[in-house]
Design an enzyme around this catalytic site. Structure first.
Site, PDB file in Angstrom:
ATOM      1  N   THR A 288       0.856  -1.200   0.000  1.00 33.23           N
ATOM      2  CA  THR A 288       0.000   0.000   0.000  1.00 33.23           C
ATOM      3  C   THR A 288       0.884   1.239   0.000  1.00 33.23           C
ATOM      4  O   THR A 288       0.681   2.182  -0.777  1.00 33.23           O
ATOM      5  CB  THR A 288      -0.931  -0.021   1.246  1.00 33.23           C
TER       6      THR A 288
ATOM      7  N   ASN B 206      -5.970  -9.363  -8.107  1.00 35.57           N
ATOM      8  CA  ASN B 206      -6.106 -10.089  -6.846  1.00 35.57           C
ATOM      9  C   ASN B 206      -7.455 -10.762  -6.662  1.00 35.57           C
ATOM     10  O   ASN B 206      -7.616 -11.596  -5.783  1.00 35.57           O
ATOM     11  CB  ASN B 206      -5.837  -9.139  -5.662  1.00 35.57           C
TER      12      ASN B 206
ATOM     13  N   GLN C 145       0.442  -9.584  -6.492  1.00 35.27           N
ATOM     14  CA  GLN C 145      -0.107 -10.947  -6.617  1.00 35.27           C
ATOM     15  C   GLN C 145       0.688 -11.808  -7.581  1.00 35.27           C
ATOM     16  O   GLN C 145       0.576 -13.033  -7.533  1.00 35.27           O
ATOM     17  CB  GLN C 145      -1.585 -10.889  -7.036  1.00 35.27           C
TER      18      GLN C 145
ATOM     19  N   SER D  59       4.938  -7.088  -1.848  1.00 31.06           N
ATOM     20  CA  SER D  59       4.642  -7.168  -0.419  1.00 31.06           C
ATOM     21  C   SER D  59       5.046  -8.539   0.119  1.00 31.06           C
ATOM     22  O   SER D  59       4.801  -9.558  -0.532  1.00 31.06           O
ATOM     23  CB  SER D  59       3.134  -6.959  -0.229  1.00 31.06           C
ATOM     24  N   ALA D  60       5.641  -8.566   1.314  1.00 32.58           N
ATOM     25  CA  ALA D  60       6.172  -9.822   1.865  1.00 32.58           C
ATOM     26  C   ALA D  60       5.080 -10.803   2.275  1.00 32.58           C
ATOM     27  O   ALA D  60       5.203 -12.008   2.069  1.00 32.58           O
ATOM     28  CB  ALA D  60       7.055  -9.519   3.078  1.00 32.58           C
ATOM     29  N   HIS D  61       3.983 -10.279   2.859  1.00 32.46           N
ATOM     30  CA  HIS D  61       3.030 -11.215   3.479  1.00 32.46           C
ATOM     31  C   HIS D  61       2.201 -12.006   2.479  1.00 32.46           C
ATOM     32  O   HIS D  61       1.448 -12.904   2.861  1.00 32.46           O
ATOM     33  CB  HIS D  61       2.144 -10.493   4.508  1.00 32.46           C
TER      34      HIS D  61
ATOM     35  N   THR E  46      13.074   4.355  10.290  1.00 35.44           N
ATOM     36  CA  THR E  46      14.019   3.296  10.658  1.00 35.44           C
ATOM     37  C   THR E  46      13.654   2.006   9.934  1.00 35.44           C
ATOM     38  O   THR E  46      12.502   1.564   9.977  1.00 35.44           O
ATOM     39  CB  THR E  46      13.987   3.077  12.188  1.00 35.44           C
TER      40      THR E  46
ATOM     41  N   CYS F 171     -16.397  -6.620   1.425  1.00 34.27           N
ATOM     42  CA  CYS F 171     -16.714  -6.859   2.838  1.00 34.27           C
ATOM     43  C   CYS F 171     -15.780  -6.095   3.765  1.00 34.27           C
ATOM     44  O   CYS F 171     -16.168  -5.638   4.816  1.00 34.27           O
ATOM     45  CB  CYS F 171     -16.550  -8.332   3.186  1.00 34.27           C
TER      46      CYS F 171
HETATM   47  N1  PLP Z   1      -1.966  -4.679  -4.324  1.00 34.11           N
HETATM   48  C1  PLP Z   1      -2.597  -5.849  -4.474  1.00 34.11           C
HETATM   49  C2  PLP Z   1      -2.873  -6.365  -5.854  1.00 34.11           C
HETATM   50  C3  PLP Z   1      -2.996  -6.583  -3.341  1.00 34.11           C
HETATM   51  O1  PLP Z   1      -3.619  -7.761  -3.504  1.00 34.11           O
HETATM   52  C4  PLP Z   1      -2.727  -6.042  -2.064  1.00 34.11           C
HETATM   53  C5  PLP Z   1      -3.194  -6.734  -0.848  1.00 34.11           C
HETATM   54  O2  PLP Z   1      -4.273  -7.283  -0.811  1.00 34.11           O
HETATM   55  C6  PLP Z   1      -2.050  -4.820  -1.966  1.00 34.11           C
HETATM   56  C7  PLP Z   1      -1.695  -4.164  -3.112  1.00 34.11           C
HETATM   57  C8  PLP Z   1      -1.721  -4.203  -0.644  1.00 34.11           C
HETATM   58  O3  PLP Z   1      -0.685  -4.916  -0.028  1.00 34.11           O
HETATM   59  P1  PLP Z   1      -0.288  -4.638   1.509  1.00 34.11           P
HETATM   60  O4  PLP Z   1      -1.189  -5.492   2.324  1.00 34.11           O
HETATM   61  O5  PLP Z   1       1.143  -5.044   1.605  1.00 34.11           O
HETATM   62  O6  PLP Z   1      -0.493  -3.197   1.745  1.00 34.11           O
END
Ligand code: PLP
Length: 398
Positions: A83, A171, A199, A219-221, A257, A348
């Site tokens: 994000t 996504n 994704q 994004s890592a998660h 940091t 949702c």
């Molecule tokens: N972009 C896409 C296509 C995503 O699927 C997501 C998370 O659902 C994000 C951005 C945002 O990622 P983060 O949770 O690291 O902010």
């Protein structure tokens, strides 16, 4: 959560559990080590603890850059999330382009940005905020399967277009964009190209250098890393005005940091994902096809997009189904009672009663969009989970 239920997590596109490699990479930074050694020191501190943390951060950057096909790790900055990466890319590139135009004597220059109707909210909200601040905006409409046609981009480009931001893959429905073609068209018109690769990264082959993009967010998660760490690729020729101001970390491009522990885990998760990418994408693609095939046996259920078996135009791990006569919230809760975690096609997460902007954009009817569920798979998903899911779905709608 009940003790008699077997839990089946089918929401991997929302987030993934931490993988063993990331957990192992993180651990030394979370605790005080032998003889009182603190590995998780501030990477900007002058003492040896800080210098060692800095070395670990740079090692993680190098590893992550390699995973993305980059030769220069200094083109990668760590952020707190995709994000943040998306916001930084849009605000940072557009404001730098505006500054360049002003310096070149074009005081009244109004930058134009092109994005799509099916971007993640973090791109859409940033684009709209820029649109409210003297920027022109265009939103490209996807086709019924969620693809952005090259001719639409070519037609939307203007003399003042500075940035095109198009996701690598969606996504909700999994459509993979023809990025190489889109990048070439944007570059021919002199515009920079950013892609939200969240994704696609770790799920399908993604080489940022070969694609030729100027910026990308990850994004890592989403790939087995921890939450709270992302990265932004900024090619060395991409103009960028920092969005996060402060201590000047990340070579002045992102103050704050650094999360050394998260960066080490992110790099470890990326390496692990890439090591098994070929076999895993094949395995998940088969499971995806199997799920689409099995759902044909339930009358009220239909796929939201048409994915041919073996198709590489869609992500291997995402399936989106629409259930006639149901709202996705009801389905999610009924499936949850049976131990299955899936997502809805309606928004949702924001408590909105509006159907998902992605499903609306591809032209799905309101009723079909209201009854949509997204099933997303990952490392631990097996065929028996799909069988059990189909059974639970059938039970949930009768
Ligand atoms: N972009 C896409 C296509 C995503 O699927 C997501 C998370 O659902 C994000 C951005 C945002 O990622 P983060 O949770 O690291 O902010």
């Amino acid at each position: 959560m009940s003790e008699d239920i077997h839990y089946t997590y089918l929401d991997w596109a929302a987030t993934t559990p931490l993988c063993a490699e990331a957990k192992e990479a993180m651990e030394p930074y979370l605790v005080v080590g032998e003889q009182g050694l603190v590995k998780g020191a501030n990477a900007n501190s002058l003492h040896s603890y800080g210098r060692n943390a800095f070395l670990a951060l740079e090692e993680a950057r190098k590893l992550l850059a390699k995973s993305l096909g980059l030769k220069r790790e200094d083109e990668l900055i760590f952020t707190s999330s995709a994000t943040e990466s998306n916001n930084s890319a849009l605000f940072g590139i557009v404001s730098a382009c505006k500054k360049q135009a002003t310096q070149a004597g074009k005081r009244d220059f109004v930058p134009h940005i092109i994005t799509t109707e099916i971007e993640h909210d973090s791109v859409l909200a940033a684009a709209r905020a820029l649109g409210a601040k003297a920027c022109e905006l265009s939103f490209l409409k996807p086709d019924r399967q969620g693809f952005i046609e090259a001719r639409l981009l070519a037609a939307a480009l203007r003399e003042n277009t500075v940035l095109v931001s198009i996701q690598s893959a969606n996504n909700e429905i999994g459509s993979i964009q023809p990025l190489e073609q889109l990048v070439a068209i944007a570059h021919d018109a002199g515009a920079y190209f950013h892609t939200d690769a969240v994704q696609a990264f770790g799920k399908v082959n993604l080489n940022l250098k070969e694609l030729g993009v100027d910026a990308a967010s990850i994004s890592a998660h989403k790939i087995g890393g921890p939450k709270g760490i992302g990265a932004l690729y900024l090619k060395n020729t991409t103009p960028f005005t920092p969005y996060m101001l402060g201590g000047g970390q990340e070579t002045n491009r992102r103050s704050g940091t650094q999360n050394v522990c998260g960066a080490a885990a992110f790099a470890a998760a990326a390496s692990a994902s890439l090591a098994s990418l070929d076999t895993e994408q094949l395995r998940l693609r088969k499971l995806r096809d199997y799920l689409y095939e099995r759902c044909l046996g339930i009358e009220a259920v239909s796929p939201v997009v048409s994915v041919e078996p073996g198709s590489q135009d869609f992500l291997p791990h995402i399936v989106n189904l629409s259930v006639q006569g149901f709202e996705s919230e009801t389905l999610i809760l009924r499936l949850d009672m049976r131990g299955f975690a899936v997502s809805g096609g309606s928004a949702c997460s924001t408590n909105s009663l509006e159907p998902s902007h992605v499903l609306s954009a591809i032209g799905l009817s309101r009723d079909a969009a209201y009854g949509s569920v997204r099933i997303s798979m990952g490392k631990s998903t097996q065929e028996k989970d799909i069988d059990a899911f189909i059974e639970a779905l059938a039970e949930s709608i009768y």
